[in-house]
Write an enzyme that holds these catalytic residues in place. Structure first.
Site, PDB file in Angstrom:
ATOM      1  N   GLY A  41       0.852  -1.187   0.000  1.00 36.38           N
ATOM      2  CA  GLY A  41       0.000   0.000   0.000  1.00 36.38           C
ATOM      3  C   GLY A  41       0.888   1.236   0.000  1.00 36.38           C
ATOM      4  N   LYS A  42       0.603   2.178  -0.890  1.00 32.02           N
ATOM      5  CA  LYS A  42       1.502   3.314  -1.063  1.00 32.02           C
ATOM      6  C   LYS A  42       1.706   4.106   0.227  1.00 32.02           C
ATOM      7  CE  LYS A  42       0.888   3.807  -6.018  1.00 32.02           C
ATOM      8  NZ  LYS A  42       2.267   3.339  -6.263  1.00 32.02           N
ATOM      9  N   ALA A  44       1.320   3.123   3.452  1.00 33.74           N
ATOM     10  CA  ALA A  44       2.080   2.346   4.426  1.00 33.74           C
ATOM     11  C   ALA A  44       3.528   2.181   3.987  1.00 33.74           C
ATOM     12  CB  ALA A  44       1.419   0.986   4.627  1.00 33.74           C
ATOM     13  N   ASN A 186       5.280  10.055 -11.811  1.00 28.74           N
ATOM     14  CA  ASN A 186       6.159   9.456 -12.813  1.00 28.74           C
ATOM     15  C   ASN A 186       5.701   9.969 -14.179  1.00 28.74           C
ATOM     16  OD1 ASN A 186       3.932   7.882 -13.626  1.00 28.74           O
ATOM     17  ND2 ASN A 186       4.614   6.087 -12.479  1.00 28.74           N
ATOM     18  N   LEU A 223      11.871   9.335 -13.025  1.00 27.88           N
ATOM     19  CA  LEU A 223      12.129   8.832 -14.375  1.00 27.88           C
ATOM     20  C   LEU A 223      12.742   7.435 -14.380  1.00 27.88           C
ATOM     21  CD1 LEU A 223      13.768  12.120 -15.714  1.00 27.88           C
ATOM     22  CD2 LEU A 223      11.384  11.405 -16.022  1.00 27.88           C
ATOM     23  N   ARG A 226      16.566   6.793 -15.138  1.00 25.80           N
ATOM     24  CA  ARG A 226      17.113   8.076 -15.580  1.00 25.80           C
ATOM     25  C   ARG A 226      17.112   9.112 -14.463  1.00 25.80           C
ATOM     26  NH1 ARG A 226      12.911   8.164 -19.073  1.00 25.80           N
ATOM     27  NH2 ARG A 226      12.971  10.439 -19.291  1.00 25.80           N
ATOM     28  N   ALA A 251       8.189  -0.939  -5.444  1.00 24.87           N
ATOM     29  CA  ALA A 251       8.140   0.105  -4.411  1.00 24.87           C
ATOM     30  C   ALA A 251       9.115   1.247  -4.659  1.00 24.87           C
ATOM     31  CB  ALA A 251       8.405  -0.513  -3.039  1.00 24.87           C
ATOM     32  N   ALA A 252       9.640   1.360  -5.872  1.00 21.30           N
ATOM     33  CA  ALA A 252      10.627   2.413  -6.148  1.00 21.30           C
ATOM     34  C   ALA A 252      10.061   3.800  -5.887  1.00 21.30           C
ATOM     35  CB  ALA A 252      11.120   2.296  -7.587  1.00 21.30           C
ATOM     36  N   GLY A 253       8.864   4.058  -6.397  1.00 19.10           N
ATOM     37  CA  GLY A 253       8.247   5.363  -6.194  1.00 19.10           C
ATOM     38  C   GLY A 253       7.950   5.649  -4.741  1.00 19.10           C
ATOM     39  N   ASP A 254       7.498   4.626  -4.025  1.00 19.14           N
ATOM     40  CA  ASP A 254       7.198   4.813  -2.598  1.00 19.14           C
ATOM     41  C   ASP A 254       8.472   5.074  -1.801  1.00 19.14           C
ATOM     42  OD1 ASP A 254       4.513   4.394  -3.094  1.00 19.14           O
ATOM     43  OD2 ASP A 254       4.621   2.253  -2.707  1.00 19.14           O
ATOM     44  N   ARG A 287      15.759  -5.387  -4.365  1.00 19.14           N
ATOM     45  CA  ARG A 287      15.179  -6.348  -3.425  1.00 19.14           C
ATOM     46  C   ARG A 287      13.733  -6.637  -3.809  1.00 19.14           C
ATOM     47  NH1 ARG A 287      17.050  -3.357   2.255  1.00 19.14           N
ATOM     48  NH2 ARG A 287      19.285  -3.306   1.820  1.00 19.14           N
TER      49      ARG A 287
END
Length: 306
Positions: A41-42, A44, A186, A223, A226, A251-254, A287
């Site tokens: 969940g974004k 959490a 994004n 990005l 990038r 979960a990169a953005g989170d 991960r």
């Protein structure tokens, strides 16, 4: 009273993750490699990320009265997130997400919102004292827009920095733009928000500047490999990121948002906070899982990015 720490208003889901060599075509059945369940969940995820990085973090959200809630709450408590202001819905299940990850680490996600979409503006209002204490308020779009707007209004009334991670991509009302200190889309989300086709860095800048004209103070576009771009009235700045072997980009953005908010809450500059967030996101994608991929402060000290 000195304001400190961050307040995350957002979602919590139990992620059901399948790994496979490639995504199936429509109507096609393929064999997968592995199935696992991860807390997600974004909201959490971002709260866990910030707290593990040493930032005082409080979470407001809504879960169902079920075993998924117990599992999600346990991880948040172990990560030292304050969940004393969690709402419980007796009639809706806790949010879930079904995630497929291919052999390159890219993902496809279907979210079943459940209790997340039952969080109301009145419930947010009832926690107004938390907004007075926080230096940064962070939210996303996995909860009702009315709740997001109420969080933005309370952040502004209490002189807290308001960060909106506009994910998943939705059209948002014009009244919200002027309340946003930082928006972190994004490229896909930026395209939807701006109505401008995003194809390269020049169109990223054009689309981001269109959000500035709507009242947003700062746009940070993530990005992927990038890096990220900061756009505001002062200009445009690109922040590259180190190349890594991607295992799971879920979960990169989170991670970026949680790390950016935590560093900003500690008094760092915007530029330093973005560079820190890029570094944390780069670790996370090496991960598996969402919250399980978020690093602790003690893990990253030797990397000289703290």
């Amino acid at each position: 009273m000195k304001k400190h720490g961050i307040l995350v208003v957002g979602s919590s889901n139990l992620d059901m993750v399948v790994t496979t060599k490639r995504f199936p075509d429509p109507g096609e059945t393929i064999f997968g490699n592995k199935f696992e369940m991860f807390p997600g969940g974004k909201g959490a995820n971002q709260a866990v990320c910030a707290s593990r990085l040493g930032c005082k973090t409080t979470f407001i959200g809504k879960m169902g009265n079920d075993e998924f809630r117990d599992r999600l709450s346990q991880v948040m408590v172990e990560s030292e997130v304050d969940i004393n202001n969690l709402f419980i819905d007796e009639n809706e299940h806790t949010g879930t997400a079904f995630i497929t990850v291919d052999g390159t680490g890219q993902n496809q996600i279907i979210v079943i919102s459940g209790s997340n979409m039952k969080l109301t503006p009145d419930e947010i209002e009832s926690k107004s004292s938390l907004f007075a204490d926080a230096s940064v308020v962070l939210t996303q779009l996995e909860i009702p827009l009315a709740a997001v707007i109420k969080a933005a209004e309370l952040a502004n009334e209490n002189d807290a920095v308001f960060i909106l991670n506009p994910a998943p991509a939705l059209t948002i009302p014009d009244q919200l733009f002027s309340l946003i200190d930082f928006i972190t889309p994004n490229e896909n989300e930026l395209e939807l928000l701006s109505g401008i086709k995003v194809q390269d860095d020049s169109t990223v800048e054009k689309a981001a500047k269109s959000l500035i004209t709507k009242g947003v103070k700062n746009v940070i576009v993530t990005l992927g490999d990038r890096g990220s771009i900061l756009v505001n009235c002062a200009g445009v700045k690109h922040f590259p990121v180190n190349k890594v072997k991607v295992v799971d980009s879920t979960a990169a953005g989170d991670a970026f948002n949680g790390a950016f908010a935590s560093r900003l809450a500690e008094g760092a500059s915007v530029e330093d906070s973005i560079e820190f967030a890029n570094s944390i996101a780069s670790i996370t994608v090496t991960r598996m899982g969402a919250q399980s991929s978020m690093p602790f402060l003690r893990e990253i000290k030797h990397l000289q990015i703290v």
